[in-house]
Write a protein that holds these residues in place. Structure first.
Motif, PDB file in Angstrom:
ATOM      1  N   PHE A 140       0.808  -1.211   0.000  1.00 45.24           N
ATOM      2  CA  PHE A 140       0.000   0.000   0.000  1.00 45.24           C
ATOM      3  C   PHE A 140       0.849   1.273   0.000  1.00 45.24           C
ATOM      4  O   PHE A 140       0.351   2.350  -0.332  1.00 45.24           O
ATOM      5  N   LEU A 141       2.106   1.159   0.373  1.00 44.72           N
ATOM      6  CA  LEU A 141       2.948   2.352   0.481  1.00 44.72           C
ATOM      7  C   LEU A 141       3.140   3.072  -0.860  1.00 44.72           C
ATOM      8  O   LEU A 141       3.099   4.312  -0.901  1.00 44.72           O
ATOM      9  N   PRO A 142       3.337   2.360  -1.978  1.00 42.18           N
ATOM     10  CA  PRO A 142       3.422   3.078  -3.261  1.00 42.18           C
ATOM     11  C   PRO A 142       2.131   3.824  -3.609  1.00 42.18           C
ATOM     12  O   PRO A 142       2.180   4.873  -4.270  1.00 42.18           O
ATOM     13  N   ILE A 143       0.999   3.306  -3.182  1.00 46.22           N
ATOM     14  CA  ILE A 143      -0.279   3.992  -3.416  1.00 46.22           C
ATOM     15  C   ILE A 143      -0.323   5.279  -2.597  1.00 46.22           C
ATOM     16  O   ILE A 143      -0.747   6.341  -3.090  1.00 46.22           O
ATOM     17  N   ILE A 144       0.128   5.202  -1.364  1.00 48.83           N
ATOM     18  CA  ILE A 144       0.186   6.392  -0.516  1.00 48.83           C
ATOM     19  C   ILE A 144       1.108   7.430  -1.130  1.00 48.83           C
ATOM     20  O   ILE A 144       0.772   8.619  -1.203  1.00 48.83           O
ATOM     21  N   GLU A 145       2.272   6.989  -1.605  1.00 51.71           N
ATOM     22  CA  GLU A 145       3.207   7.934  -2.235  1.00 51.71           C
ATOM     23  C   GLU A 145       2.592   8.562  -3.483  1.00 51.71           C
ATOM     24  O   GLU A 145       2.701   9.773  -3.703  1.00 51.71           O
ATOM     25  N   ARG A 146       1.930   7.756  -4.278  1.00 49.66           N
ATOM     26  CA  ARG A 146       1.315   8.247  -5.516  1.00 49.66           C
ATOM     27  C   ARG A 146       0.274   9.324  -5.245  1.00 49.66           C
ATOM     28  O   ARG A 146       0.172  10.307  -5.985  1.00 49.66           O
ATOM     29  N   GLU A 147      -0.493   9.151  -4.184  1.00 52.43           N
ATOM     30  CA  GLU A 147      -1.585  10.086  -3.910  1.00 52.43           C
ATOM     31  C   GLU A 147      -1.208  11.182  -2.914  1.00 52.43           C
ATOM     32  O   GLU A 147      -2.056  12.014  -2.560  1.00 52.43           O
ATOM     33  N   SER A 148       0.031  11.216  -2.496  1.00 47.99           N
ATOM     34  CA  SER A 148       0.447  12.166  -1.467  1.00 47.99           C
ATOM     35  C   SER A 148       0.446  13.619  -1.932  1.00 47.99           C
ATOM     36  O   SER A 148       0.511  14.532  -1.103  1.00 47.99           O
ATOM     37  N   GLU A 149       0.378  13.850  -3.228  1.00 50.04           N
ATOM     38  CA  GLU A 149       0.418  15.217  -3.724  1.00 50.04           C
ATOM     39  C   GLU A 149      -0.968  15.802  -3.959  1.00 50.04           C
ATOM     40  O   GLU A 149      -1.109  16.919  -4.452  1.00 50.04           O
ATOM     41  N   SER A 170       7.947   8.479   4.724  1.00 57.09           N
ATOM     42  CA  SER A 170       7.689   9.852   5.139  1.00 57.09           C
ATOM     43  C   SER A 170       8.883  10.754   4.822  1.00 57.09           C
ATOM     44  O   SER A 170       8.716  11.888   4.356  1.00 57.09           O
ATOM     45  N   LYS A 171      10.071  10.255   5.040  1.00 58.21           N
ATOM     46  CA  LYS A 171      11.267  11.047   4.760  1.00 58.21           C
ATOM     47  C   LYS A 171      11.456  11.267   3.267  1.00 58.21           C
ATOM     48  O   LYS A 171      11.980  12.304   2.841  1.00 58.21           O
ATOM     49  N   GLU A 172      11.007  10.309   2.460  1.00 58.23           N
ATOM     50  CA  GLU A 172      11.042  10.499   1.009  1.00 58.23           C
ATOM     51  C   GLU A 172      10.017  11.555   0.577  1.00 58.23           C
ATOM     52  O   GLU A 172      10.279  12.361  -0.312  1.00 58.23           O
ATOM     53  N   LEU A 173       8.850  11.529   1.226  1.00 62.09           N
ATOM     54  CA  LEU A 173       7.810  12.515   0.892  1.00 62.09           C
ATOM     55  C   LEU A 173       8.260  13.928   1.214  1.00 62.09           C
ATOM     56  O   LEU A 173       7.849  14.886   0.547  1.00 62.09           O
ATOM     57  N   LEU A 174       9.108  14.077   2.223  1.00 69.18           N
ATOM     58  CA  LEU A 174       9.618  15.406   2.578  1.00 69.18           C
ATOM     59  C   LEU A 174      10.429  16.032   1.447  1.00 69.18           C
ATOM     60  O   LEU A 174      10.550  17.259   1.367  1.00 69.18           O
ATOM     61  N   LYS A 175      10.943  15.199   0.564  1.00 69.30           N
ATOM     62  CA  LYS A 175      11.774  15.695  -0.535  1.00 69.30           C
ATOM     63  C   LYS A 175      10.945  16.219  -1.702  1.00 69.30           C
ATOM     64  O   LYS A 175      11.481  16.847  -2.616  1.00 69.30           O
ATOM     65  N   ALA A 181       1.279  19.326   0.087  1.00 66.92           N
ATOM     66  CA  ALA A 181       0.490  18.251   0.689  1.00 66.92           C
ATOM     67  C   ALA A 181       1.387  17.113   1.140  1.00 66.92           C
ATOM     68  O   ALA A 181       1.247  16.594   2.253  1.00 66.92           O
ATOM     69  N   ALA A 182       2.326  16.718   0.285  1.00 64.26           N
ATOM     70  CA  ALA A 182       3.233  15.621   0.620  1.00 64.26           C
ATOM     71  C   ALA A 182       4.082  15.969   1.836  1.00 64.26           C
ATOM     72  O   ALA A 182       4.292  15.131   2.724  1.00 64.26           O
ATOM     73  N   LYS A 183       4.556  17.181   1.886  1.00 67.85           N
ATOM     74  CA  LYS A 183       5.362  17.609   3.032  1.00 67.85           C
ATOM     75  C   LYS A 183       4.543  17.608   4.319  1.00 67.85           C
ATOM     76  O   LYS A 183       5.035  17.199   5.379  1.00 67.85           O
TER      77      LYS A 183
END
Length: 232
Positions: free
Chosen positions: A152-161, A193-198, A203-205
């Motif tokens: 599920f983590l790639p789905i979260i990353e995909r929709e994080s923006e 989460s640390k990848e999303l900070l980049k 929204a991702a941040k």
């Protein structure tokens, strides 16, 4: 209780000031609401008991609180994909979305399939339903191994923006829920989460910072699911 008795009790509990309060305080905008708090609906649901036929009638009543009651008395094991889709497209605010997602969808046999499908939907509360269901599923499914939740983590990353308030809050919620399932998933959620900070996305941040605040804090409540592994 009969259907008519339930409707009469809902009207007896009605308070237009509560409709206004929920709109102004919690952003719950709806049509055909009577103004009954969730706590009162839980008491009424207990009086009714599990009753699929009653649940369907209450949903079809069009009364907002009747639909909330439906989510509390319909048996999750009896739900169908068609019914889930029928209900999903009517969601107009986070309260009803979360009530169905947490109380029914996450406990249904179709939870994982619908999380994946709905995460691709465009409409705000259909997409939110994916992540609200996932958040609750993390606690409802106590036996699945880490591989499922890592998927599920790639789905979260995909929709994080997605900048929409009720989507990004649910994405954040699901990330935190995965990270609280066990110590290994905690590490994986922190890493994401640390990848999303980049990312450039605000929204991702926001999702990342809020998740890290909870997942990295001392004394964070990290569970031990599946217990066959983490209590062995």
């Amino acid at each position: 209780m009969t259907y008519q008795e339930v409707i009469e009790e809902l009207h007896a509990l009605a308070n237009p000031e509560k409709v206004k309060f929920k709109r102004e305080k919690y952003g719950i905008i709806t049509s055909d609401a009577l103004g009954v708090y969730h706590a009162d609906l839980k008491v009424l649901a207990k009086k009714i008991g599990s009753n699929n036929e009653m649940a369907l009638k209450l949903f079809d009543s069009g009364i907002f609180e009747g639909r909330l009651l439906c989510s509390k008395i319909f048996k999750p094991k009896d739900i169908t994909e068609a019914l889930m889709e029928t209900w999903l497209v009517t969601f107009e605010n986070w309260e009803i979305c979360d009530s169905f997602s947490m109380g029914l969808f996450s406990k249904s046999p179709f939870a994982v399939k619908k999380i994946r499908e709905w995460s691709n939907r465009e409409r705000e509360f259909e997409k939110r339903a994916a992540f609200a269901t996932l958040s609750s599923y993390c606690m409802a499914d106590k036996k699945s191994e880490n591989e499922l939740f890592l998927s599920f983590l790639p789905i979260i990353e995909r929709e994080s923006e997605d900048e929409r308030l009720y989507v990004k809050k649910a994405v954040n919620w699901s990330l935190r829920s995965i990270g609280k399932r066990n110590i290994d998933l905690n590490k994986a959620a922190i890493s994401l989460s640390k990848e999303l900070l980049k990312k450039e996305s605000k929204a991702a941040k926001w999702i990342a910072k809020d998740a890290l605040r909870e997942l990295e804090k001392e004394g964070a409540n990290i569970l031990d699911y599946p217990r066959a592994i983490y209590r062995a």
